[in-house]
Design a protein around this motif. Structure first.
Motif, PDB file in Angstrom:
ATOM      1  N   GLU A   5       0.799  -1.222   0.000  1.00 28.25           N
ATOM      2  CA  GLU A   5       0.000   0.000   0.000  1.00 28.25           C
ATOM      3  C   GLU A   5       0.835   1.277   0.000  1.00 28.25           C
ATOM      4  O   GLU A   5       0.301   2.366  -0.185  1.00 28.25           O
ATOM      5  CB  GLU A   5      -0.943   0.009   1.207  1.00 28.25           C
ATOM      6  CG  GLU A   5      -0.235   0.061   2.543  1.00 28.25           C
ATOM      7  CD  GLU A   5      -0.449  -1.164   3.416  1.00 28.25           C
ATOM      8  OE1 GLU A   5      -0.123  -1.101   4.601  1.00 28.25           O
ATOM      9  OE2 GLU A   5      -0.936  -2.178   2.916  1.00 28.25           O
ATOM     10  N   ASP A 125      -6.040   3.507  13.433  1.00 30.38           N
ATOM     11  CA  ASP A 125      -6.993   4.006  12.440  1.00 30.38           C
ATOM     12  C   ASP A 125      -6.294   4.417  11.154  1.00 30.38           C
ATOM     13  O   ASP A 125      -6.731   4.061  10.059  1.00 30.38           O
ATOM     14  CB  ASP A 125      -7.781   5.198  12.995  1.00 30.38           C
ATOM     15  CG  ASP A 125      -8.743   4.812  14.103  1.00 30.38           C
ATOM     16  OD1 ASP A 125      -9.063   3.611  14.237  1.00 30.38           O
ATOM     17  OD2 ASP A 125      -9.170   5.721  14.841  1.00 30.38           O
ATOM     18  N   ARG A 126      -5.227   5.160  11.273  1.00 30.24           N
ATOM     19  CA  ARG A 126      -4.528   5.643  10.079  1.00 30.24           C
ATOM     20  C   ARG A 126      -3.907   4.494   9.279  1.00 30.24           C
ATOM     21  O   ARG A 126      -3.941   4.493   8.051  1.00 30.24           O
ATOM     22  CB  ARG A 126      -3.475   6.668  10.470  1.00 30.24           C
ATOM     23  CG  ARG A 126      -4.103   7.969  10.903  1.00 30.24           C
ATOM     24  CD  ARG A 126      -3.092   9.008  11.254  1.00 30.24           C
ATOM     25  NE  ARG A 126      -3.765  10.272  11.574  1.00 30.24           N
ATOM     26  CZ  ARG A 126      -3.158  11.313  12.070  1.00 30.24           C
ATOM     27  NH1 ARG A 126      -1.857  11.295  12.302  1.00 30.24           N
ATOM     28  NH2 ARG A 126      -3.834  12.413  12.330  1.00 30.24           N
ATOM     29  N   SER A 128      -4.871   1.249   9.319  1.00 27.11           N
ATOM     30  CA  SER A 128      -5.893   0.347   8.778  1.00 27.11           C
ATOM     31  C   SER A 128      -6.738   0.972   7.685  1.00 27.11           C
ATOM     32  O   SER A 128      -7.319   0.258   6.867  1.00 27.11           O
ATOM     33  CB  SER A 128      -6.803  -0.168   9.913  1.00 27.11           C
ATOM     34  OG  SER A 128      -7.505   0.897  10.503  1.00 27.11           O
ATOM     35  N   THR A 129      -6.811   2.301   7.640  1.00 26.52           N
ATOM     36  CA  THR A 129      -7.641   2.940   6.613  1.00 26.52           C
ATOM     37  C   THR A 129      -6.830   3.548   5.471  1.00 26.52           C
ATOM     38  O   THR A 129      -7.412   4.092   4.537  1.00 26.52           O
ATOM     39  CB  THR A 129      -8.523   4.051   7.233  1.00 26.52           C
ATOM     40  OG1 THR A 129      -7.688   5.044   7.824  1.00 26.52           O
ATOM     41  CG2 THR A 129      -9.481   3.469   8.266  1.00 26.52           C
ATOM     42  N   TYR A 130      -5.505   3.435   5.537  1.00 24.29           N
ATOM     43  CA  TYR A 130      -4.660   4.045   4.509  1.00 24.29           C
ATOM     44  C   TYR A 130      -4.879   3.367   3.166  1.00 24.29           C
ATOM     45  O   TYR A 130      -4.846   2.141   3.068  1.00 24.29           O
ATOM     46  CB  TYR A 130      -3.191   3.958   4.903  1.00 24.29           C
ATOM     47  CG  TYR A 130      -2.263   4.597   3.897  1.00 24.29           C
ATOM     48  CD1 TYR A 130      -2.197   5.976   3.779  1.00 24.29           C
ATOM     49  CD2 TYR A 130      -1.481   3.829   3.046  1.00 24.29           C
ATOM     50  CE1 TYR A 130      -1.354   6.583   2.854  1.00 24.29           C
ATOM     51  CE2 TYR A 130      -0.647   4.427   2.130  1.00 24.29           C
ATOM     52  CZ  TYR A 130      -0.584   5.776   2.031  1.00 24.29           C
ATOM     53  OH  TYR A 130       0.233   6.377   1.115  1.00 24.29           O
ATOM     54  N   GLU A 131      -5.121   4.172   2.176  1.00 25.56           N
ATOM     55  CA  GLU A 131      -5.293   3.669   0.802  1.00 25.56           C
ATOM     56  C   GLU A 131      -4.275   4.368  -0.074  1.00 25.56           C
ATOM     57  O   GLU A 131      -4.567   5.383  -0.684  1.00 25.56           O
ATOM     58  CB  GLU A 131      -6.715   3.924   0.323  1.00 25.56           C
ATOM     59  CG  GLU A 131      -7.764   3.159   1.112  1.00 25.56           C
ATOM     60  CD  GLU A 131      -9.156   3.386   0.564  1.00 25.56           C
ATOM     61  OE1 GLU A 131      -9.296   3.854  -0.563  1.00 25.56           O
ATOM     62  OE2 GLU A 131     -10.101   3.106   1.323  1.00 25.56           O
TER      63      GLU A 131
END
Length: 133
Positions: A5, A125-126, A128-131
């Motif tokens: 990612e 959070d950052r 696990s949600t990083y795209e």
């Protein structure tokens, strides 16, 4: 690199080379460190020195030499967060070809007690949600 990612460019310096004219094996760990610093800055929003962590595990598998003229990219992914640990998987690419793969586990440590501590929820959070890529 499709499953990763995040990626960052690394500059190969003349001092990274050994007498064989390729990047010394110990320098690969420095490449991983630079990629980790960039990852924490860009994804987590924290400087690595502020993370308060230690490396608990480091494993590198070498596949091909890296030379001074190669364009080096390090791809990073976090497969699954632990309670206090951040396992990271890497691919070091030289001119788009995999030169090495690596795994590093960093453990968050309380600077006063020197004991492991839970990862902050904001980091979880950052990550696990990083795209990215």
């Amino acid at each position: 690199m499709d499953d990763f990612e995040y990626a960052t460019e690394i500059e190969v310096r003349y001092r990274d080379l050994d007498t064989m004219g390729h990047v010394n094996n110990a320098v690969y760990a420095t490449f991983l460190e630079q990629a980790r610093m960039d990852y924490f800055r860009d994804v987590v929003g924290a400087e690595l020195e502020d993370v308060g962590g230690v490396i608990a595990h480091l494993e590198i598998d070498y596949r091909q030499a890296v030379t001074l003229d190669d364009d080096v990219t390090v791809a990073v992914r976090v497969p699954e967060l632990g309670e206090s640990s951040i396992p990271m998987e890497y691919e070091i690419l030289a001119d788009g070809e995999v030169a090495a793969t690596a795994e590093v586990v960093q453990v968050a440590v309380d600077p006063e007690t020197r004991e492991s501590r839970s990862l902050p929820e904001l980091w979880r959070d950052r990550i696990s949600t990083y795209e990215g890529l």
